[in-house]
Design an enzyme around this catalytic site. Structure first.
Site, PDB file in Angstrom:
ATOM      1  N   CYS A 146       0.816  -1.226   0.000  1.00 54.52           N
ATOM      2  CA  CYS A 146       0.000   0.000   0.000  1.00 54.52           C
ATOM      3  C   CYS A 146       0.848   1.273   0.000  1.00 54.52           C
ATOM      4  O   CYS A 146       0.646   2.167  -0.828  1.00 54.52           O
ATOM      5  CB  CYS A 146      -0.980  -0.013   1.171  1.00 54.52           C
ATOM      6  SG  CYS A 146      -0.207   0.062   2.805  1.00 54.52           S
ATOM      7  N   HIS A 200      -5.340   2.991  16.626  1.00 56.22           N
ATOM      8  CA  HIS A 200      -4.667   4.286  16.519  1.00 56.22           C
ATOM      9  C   HIS A 200      -3.397   4.203  15.670  1.00 56.22           C
ATOM     10  O   HIS A 200      -2.839   5.235  15.312  1.00 56.22           O
ATOM     11  CB  HIS A 200      -4.315   4.822  17.915  1.00 56.22           C
ATOM     12  CG  HIS A 200      -5.506   5.040  18.793  1.00 56.22           C
ATOM     13  ND1 HIS A 200      -6.383   6.089  18.613  1.00 56.22           N
ATOM     14  CD2 HIS A 200      -5.970   4.326  19.848  1.00 56.22           C
ATOM     15  CE1 HIS A 200      -7.348   6.020  19.523  1.00 56.22           C
ATOM     16  NE2 HIS A 200      -7.118   4.965  20.286  1.00 56.22           N
ATOM     17  N   HIS A 241      -5.762   1.978  -4.035  1.00 57.93           N
ATOM     18  CA  HIS A 241      -4.838   1.444  -3.030  1.00 57.93           C
ATOM     19  C   HIS A 241      -4.442   0.028  -3.396  1.00 57.93           C
ATOM     20  O   HIS A 241      -5.152  -0.668  -4.139  1.00 57.93           O
ATOM     21  CB  HIS A 241      -5.479   1.485  -1.631  1.00 57.93           C
ATOM     22  CG  HIS A 241      -6.729   0.667  -1.507  1.00 57.93           C
ATOM     23  ND1 HIS A 241      -6.882  -0.341  -0.584  1.00 57.93           N
ATOM     24  CD2 HIS A 241      -7.909   0.696  -2.196  1.00 57.93           C
ATOM     25  CE1 HIS A 241      -8.092  -0.883  -0.688  1.00 57.93           C
ATOM     26  NE2 HIS A 241      -8.728  -0.262  -1.672  1.00 57.93           N
TER      27      HIS A 241
END
Length: 303
Positions: free
Chosen positions: A76, A125, A141
């Site tokens: 990615c 996170h 992507h």
């Protein structure tokens, strides 16, 4: 051997050969010995939306291979590293580090070429995935689940929508010219002559002919003001700017401030004029500053 057995044997043989060819042409999604060496892409384009669009269309369907950054296989962050690197805009190699540089933008303000960063692991996170925005919710992507470069739509995907954490911009507005009705990938000789948005804070010495590139977390220089978030940045300096420069700013009835942060054993100062509540107001001041104080000044938005 009977006719039926012969045909069954031939069919089985053809199936085995076909599967062997397919498996041999399909790269391992997570190879046992990935190539960890980072290969910088050759700079073949100038920064522009047209060139980004051309590469996006060329790379759709390229196989996903972990730790690869092109030109044939991508993970990615390898895809975004390749797209921008091919235009001479250097990004960090990993998604987590790419998410720390560039200009932070709100989701509602996304434009073509902005990067979307996602937290797809159990740690909600930690940035683990990145895609490039195309418009109307679509982004491209290198997908681990599809094992290739694909298009996805964040409006139609609860998975990606819930995991989006930050958006960043690296392509300046001057590189996004409206190309009219003709499809963007059919346009010719479209170039952006302006410098791309820096992916690293730049430090200017007192000698304007020299520049030192530094890298520091944006959290070190954040400065939120109730009076606005737009500034005109005059420069960055080792120590304090010359007094003659500060006096020149005052002589033009402008207010300045210094944002200080540490870079190793050095103390860096960013010289800012402002703040201003709107970009238009900052733009008017910028014209004055460039004409009378510092030709290379630019607008900085600090949140």
């Amino acid at each position: 051997m009977s006719y039926n057995n012969t045909m069954k044997y031939i069919y089985t043989l053809i199936t085995i050969i076909t599967l062997t060819i397919i498996s041999g042409c399909t790269p391992d999604k997570f190879p046992k010995h990935p190539n960890y060496e980072i290969n910088k892409p050759e700079v073949t384009y100038t920064p522009s939306r047209a060139n980004l669009d051309k590469m996006v269309k060329q790379l759709q369907g390229s196989p996903y291979v972990w730790a690869e950054e092109g030109p044939n296989y991508f993970d990615c962050s390898g895809l975004t590293y390749y797209l921008y690197g091919s235009m001479g805009i250097e990004l960090p190699r990993t998604a987590r580090e790419q998410a720390k540089v560039g200009k932070k933008v709100d989701f509602k303000d996304l434009k073509y070429g902005d990067l979307l960063f996602f937290a797809t692991s159990k740690n909600r996170h930690r940035i683990t995935h990145v895609g490039m925005y195309l418009g109307n919710g679509w982004f491209t992507h290198a997908s681990t689940t599809k094992s290739k470069v694909v298009y996805s739509n964040i409006y139609k995907s609860r998975y990606f929508k819930s995991r989006l954490r930050v958006c960043r911009r690296y392509l300046p507005d001057e590189c996004r010219a409206d190309l009219g009705q003709k499809p963007i990938w059919q346009q010719n000789n479209i170039q952006c002559k302006t410098k791309p948005i820096s992916t690293q804070p730049e430090l200017k010495s007192q000698n304007k002919k020299k520049a030192i590139v530094i890298q520091t977390p944006m959290s070190n220089i954040e400065n939120i003001s109730k009076n606005g978030t737009y500034y005109v940045q005059v420069g960055s300096f080792n120590g304090k700017p010359k007094y003659s420069l500060l006096r020149q700013i005052k002589a033009n009835h402008l207010h300045y401030k210094l944002i200080k942060f540490d870079m190793g054993k050095k103390h860096i100062n960013k010289l800012l004029i402002g703040p201003y509540k709107t970009h238009n107001k900052a733009q008017k001041i910028l014209q004055k500053v460039r004409a009378k104080i510092e030709p290379s000044a630019f607008i900085a938005e600090i949140r």
